[in-house]
Scaffold this motif. Sequence first.
Motif, PDB file in Angstrom:
ATOM      1  N   LEU A 246       2.605  10.665  -1.160  1.00 60.87           N
ATOM      2  CA  LEU A 246       3.668  10.902  -0.179  1.00 60.87           C
ATOM      3  C   LEU A 246       4.392  12.220  -0.454  1.00 60.87           C
ATOM      4  O   LEU A 246       5.487  12.439   0.048  1.00 60.87           O
ATOM      5  CB  LEU A 246       4.665   9.737  -0.174  1.00 60.87           C
ATOM      6  N   ASN A 247       3.789  13.097  -1.232  1.00 59.44           N
ATOM      7  CA  ASN A 247       4.416  14.380  -1.572  1.00 59.44           C
ATOM      8  C   ASN A 247       4.047  15.502  -0.617  1.00 59.44           C
ATOM      9  O   ASN A 247       4.463  16.631  -0.808  1.00 59.44           O
ATOM     10  CB  ASN A 247       4.018  14.791  -2.997  1.00 59.44           C
TER      11      ASN A 247
ATOM     12  N   VAL B  85      -2.551   6.104  11.453  1.00 58.68           N
ATOM     13  CA  VAL B  85      -2.508   6.022   9.994  1.00 58.68           C
ATOM     14  C   VAL B  85      -1.162   5.465   9.521  1.00 58.68           C
ATOM     15  O   VAL B  85      -1.107   4.714   8.543  1.00 58.68           O
ATOM     16  CB  VAL B  85      -2.844   7.387   9.344  1.00 58.68           C
ATOM     17  N   VAL B  86      -0.082   5.761  10.230  1.00 50.77           N
ATOM     18  CA  VAL B  86       1.231   5.202   9.875  1.00 50.77           C
ATOM     19  C   VAL B  86       1.216   3.686  10.075  1.00 50.77           C
ATOM     20  O   VAL B  86       1.676   2.936   9.218  1.00 50.77           O
ATOM     21  CB  VAL B  86       2.364   5.865  10.703  1.00 50.77           C
ATOM     22  N   ARG B  87       0.659   3.233  11.170  1.00 55.75           N
ATOM     23  CA  ARG B  87       0.572   1.791  11.434  1.00 55.75           C
ATOM     24  C   ARG B  87      -0.322   1.104  10.404  1.00 55.75           C
ATOM     25  O   ARG B  87       0.010   0.031   9.904  1.00 55.75           O
ATOM     26  CB  ARG B  87       0.055   1.529  12.842  1.00 55.75           C
ATOM     27  N   LEU B  88      -1.449   1.729  10.091  1.00 57.83           N
ATOM     28  CA  LEU B  88      -2.391   1.151   9.131  1.00 57.83           C
ATOM     29  C   LEU B  88      -1.730   0.916   7.781  1.00 57.83           C
ATOM     30  O   LEU B  88      -1.845  -0.162   7.205  1.00 57.83           O
ATOM     31  CB  LEU B  88      -3.601   2.080   8.967  1.00 57.83           C
ATOM     32  N   VAL B  89      -1.012   1.916   7.277  1.00 57.65           N
ATOM     33  CA  VAL B  89      -0.442   1.835   5.937  1.00 57.65           C
ATOM     34  C   VAL B  89       0.874   1.056   5.925  1.00 57.65           C
ATOM     35  O   VAL B  89       1.077   0.191   5.076  1.00 57.65           O
ATOM     36  CB  VAL B  89      -0.249   3.250   5.347  1.00 57.65           C
TER      37      VAL B  89
ATOM     38  N   TYR C  33      12.167  16.414   3.206  1.00 52.20           N
ATOM     39  CA  TYR C  33      12.159  15.013   2.815  1.00 52.20           C
ATOM     40  C   TYR C  33      11.229  14.813   1.629  1.00 52.20           C
ATOM     41  O   TYR C  33      10.152  15.392   1.550  1.00 52.20           O
ATOM     42  CB  TYR C  33      11.697  14.125   3.971  1.00 52.20           C
ATOM     43  N   GLY C  34      11.661  13.971   0.724  1.00 46.73           N
ATOM     44  CA  GLY C  34      10.862  13.676  -0.463  1.00 46.73           C
ATOM     45  C   GLY C  34      10.083  12.387  -0.296  1.00 46.73           C
ATOM     46  O   GLY C  34      10.191  11.694   0.725  1.00 46.73           O
ATOM     47  N   PRO C  35       9.316  12.043  -1.310  1.00 51.43           N
ATOM     48  CA  PRO C  35       8.515  10.817  -1.235  1.00 51.43           C
ATOM     49  C   PRO C  35       9.361   9.547  -1.091  1.00 51.43           C
ATOM     50  O   PRO C  35       8.941   8.598  -0.429  1.00 51.43           O
ATOM     51  CB  PRO C  35       7.719  10.805  -2.535  1.00 51.43           C
ATOM     52  N   MET C  36      10.542   9.529  -1.676  1.00 52.06           N
ATOM     53  CA  MET C  36      11.396   8.336  -1.551  1.00 52.06           C
ATOM     54  C   MET C  36      11.918   8.180  -0.123  1.00 52.06           C
ATOM     55  O   MET C  36      12.074   7.058   0.366  1.00 52.06           O
ATOM     56  CB  MET C  36      12.555   8.402  -2.541  1.00 52.06           C
ATOM     57  N   ASP C  37      12.219   9.314   0.548  1.00 54.03           N
ATOM     58  CA  ASP C  37      12.644   9.251   1.944  1.00 54.03           C
ATOM     59  C   ASP C  37      11.532   8.659   2.805  1.00 54.03           C
ATOM     60  O   ASP C  37      11.777   7.802   3.657  1.00 54.03           O
ATOM     61  CB  ASP C  37      12.998  10.646   2.467  1.00 54.03           C
ATOM     62  N   ARG C  38      10.310   9.127   2.568  1.00 53.43           N
ATOM     63  CA  ARG C  38       9.164   8.629   3.335  1.00 53.43           C
ATOM     64  C   ARG C  38       8.905   7.150   3.034  1.00 53.43           C
ATOM     65  O   ARG C  38       8.600   6.380   3.945  1.00 53.43           O
ATOM     66  CB  ARG C  38       7.932   9.467   3.015  1.00 53.43           C
TER      67      ARG C  38
ATOM     68  N   THR D 155       0.836  -1.199   0.000  1.00 56.98           N
ATOM     69  CA  THR D 155       0.000   0.000   0.000  1.00 56.98           C
ATOM     70  C   THR D 155       0.867   1.243   0.000  1.00 56.98           C
ATOM     71  O   THR D 155       0.582   2.207  -0.716  1.00 56.98           O
ATOM     72  CB  THR D 155      -0.925  -0.005   1.227  1.00 56.98           C
ATOM     73  N   LEU D 156       1.938   1.239   0.760  1.00 56.93           N
ATOM     74  CA  LEU D 156       2.833   2.392   0.823  1.00 56.93           C
ATOM     75  C   LEU D 156       3.477   2.656  -0.535  1.00 56.93           C
ATOM     76  O   LEU D 156       3.578   3.810  -0.972  1.00 56.93           O
ATOM     77  CB  LEU D 156       3.911   2.161   1.890  1.00 56.93           C
ATOM     78  N   GLU D 157       3.876   1.608  -1.236  1.00 58.53           N
ATOM     79  CA  GLU D 157       4.463   1.775  -2.570  1.00 58.53           C
ATOM     80  C   GLU D 157       3.436   2.308  -3.571  1.00 58.53           C
ATOM     81  O   GLU D 157       3.756   3.152  -4.407  1.00 58.53           O
ATOM     82  CB  GLU D 157       5.035   0.442  -3.062  1.00 58.53           C
ATOM     83  N   ARG D 158       2.202   1.826  -3.466  1.00 57.96           N
ATOM     84  CA  ARG D 158       1.149   2.355  -4.346  1.00 57.96           C
ATOM     85  C   ARG D 158       0.866   3.815  -4.049  1.00 57.96           C
ATOM     86  O   ARG D 158       0.639   4.616  -4.964  1.00 57.96           O
ATOM     87  CB  ARG D 158      -0.132   1.527  -4.203  1.00 57.96           C
ATOM     88  N   TYR D 159       0.898   4.201  -2.771  1.00 57.02           N
ATOM     89  CA  TYR D 159       0.690   5.605  -2.402  1.00 57.02           C
ATOM     90  C   TYR D 159       1.829   6.480  -2.926  1.00 57.02           C
ATOM     91  O   TYR D 159       1.606   7.592  -3.376  1.00 57.02           O
ATOM     92  CB  TYR D 159       0.570   5.755  -0.892  1.00 57.02           C
ATOM     93  N   ALA D 160       3.049   5.971  -2.879  1.00 54.88           N
ATOM     94  CA  ALA D 160       4.188   6.730  -3.406  1.00 54.88           C
ATOM     95  C   ALA D 160       4.049   6.921  -4.913  1.00 54.88           C
ATOM     96  O   ALA D 160       4.293   8.013  -5.441  1.00 54.88           O
ATOM     97  CB  ALA D 160       5.496   6.031  -3.083  1.00 54.88           C
ATOM     98  N   ALA D 161       3.633   5.875  -5.616  1.00 54.51           N
ATOM     99  CA  ALA D 161       3.457   5.957  -7.074  1.00 54.51           C
ATOM    100  C   ALA D 161       2.330   6.916  -7.448  1.00 54.51           C
ATOM    101  O   ALA D 161       2.395   7.586  -8.481  1.00 54.51           O
ATOM    102  CB  ALA D 161       3.186   4.570  -7.643  1.00 54.51           C
TER     103      ALA D 161
END
Length: 140
Positions: free
Chosen positions: A20-21, A94-98, A27-32, A10-16
């Motif tokens: 995560l912007n 929300v951090v734990r959920l994702v 910090y950028g989306p890749m850092d997150r 889910t985190l990778e899909r959110y970054a894509a």
Amino acid sequence: MTEKNYKQSTLERYAAAGYLNFGCRRYGPMDRLCAGKRLYADFFLGGISRVAAADMSKIRVDGSGKDGEPLTCLHHRDNYTKAMAAVPAEFWPVVRLVCVEDRQIVATGPEKKVKRELYAARLDLCRGLDRLVEFYLRKR
């Protein structure tokens, strides 16, 4: 592993998708993304999901001679616990959920309310991941 067989988290899909912007510009989306993946790695390698199943107070009779958990497992469990403390309580759910549970953020109701709630939750996710980035940078 080929791209065709890889299921994104889910985190990778959110970054894509660009979710995560938000948040701090340091910090950028890749850092997150990396911080979220590291949190999951600490959770998984720390064996936190298995903690309830093993009673460490009982004497082991399997003849292995080991006392409890391996040191690497304890190290990751300690990292996970400290990372939890680094994220403020209002961002942690929300951090734990994702990141840990690998589930999407869900909102219900009228369309306008849903958009507002999803935006707020994604902003909280990015703010929480920013705190994780700071925590993991201090760990180096």
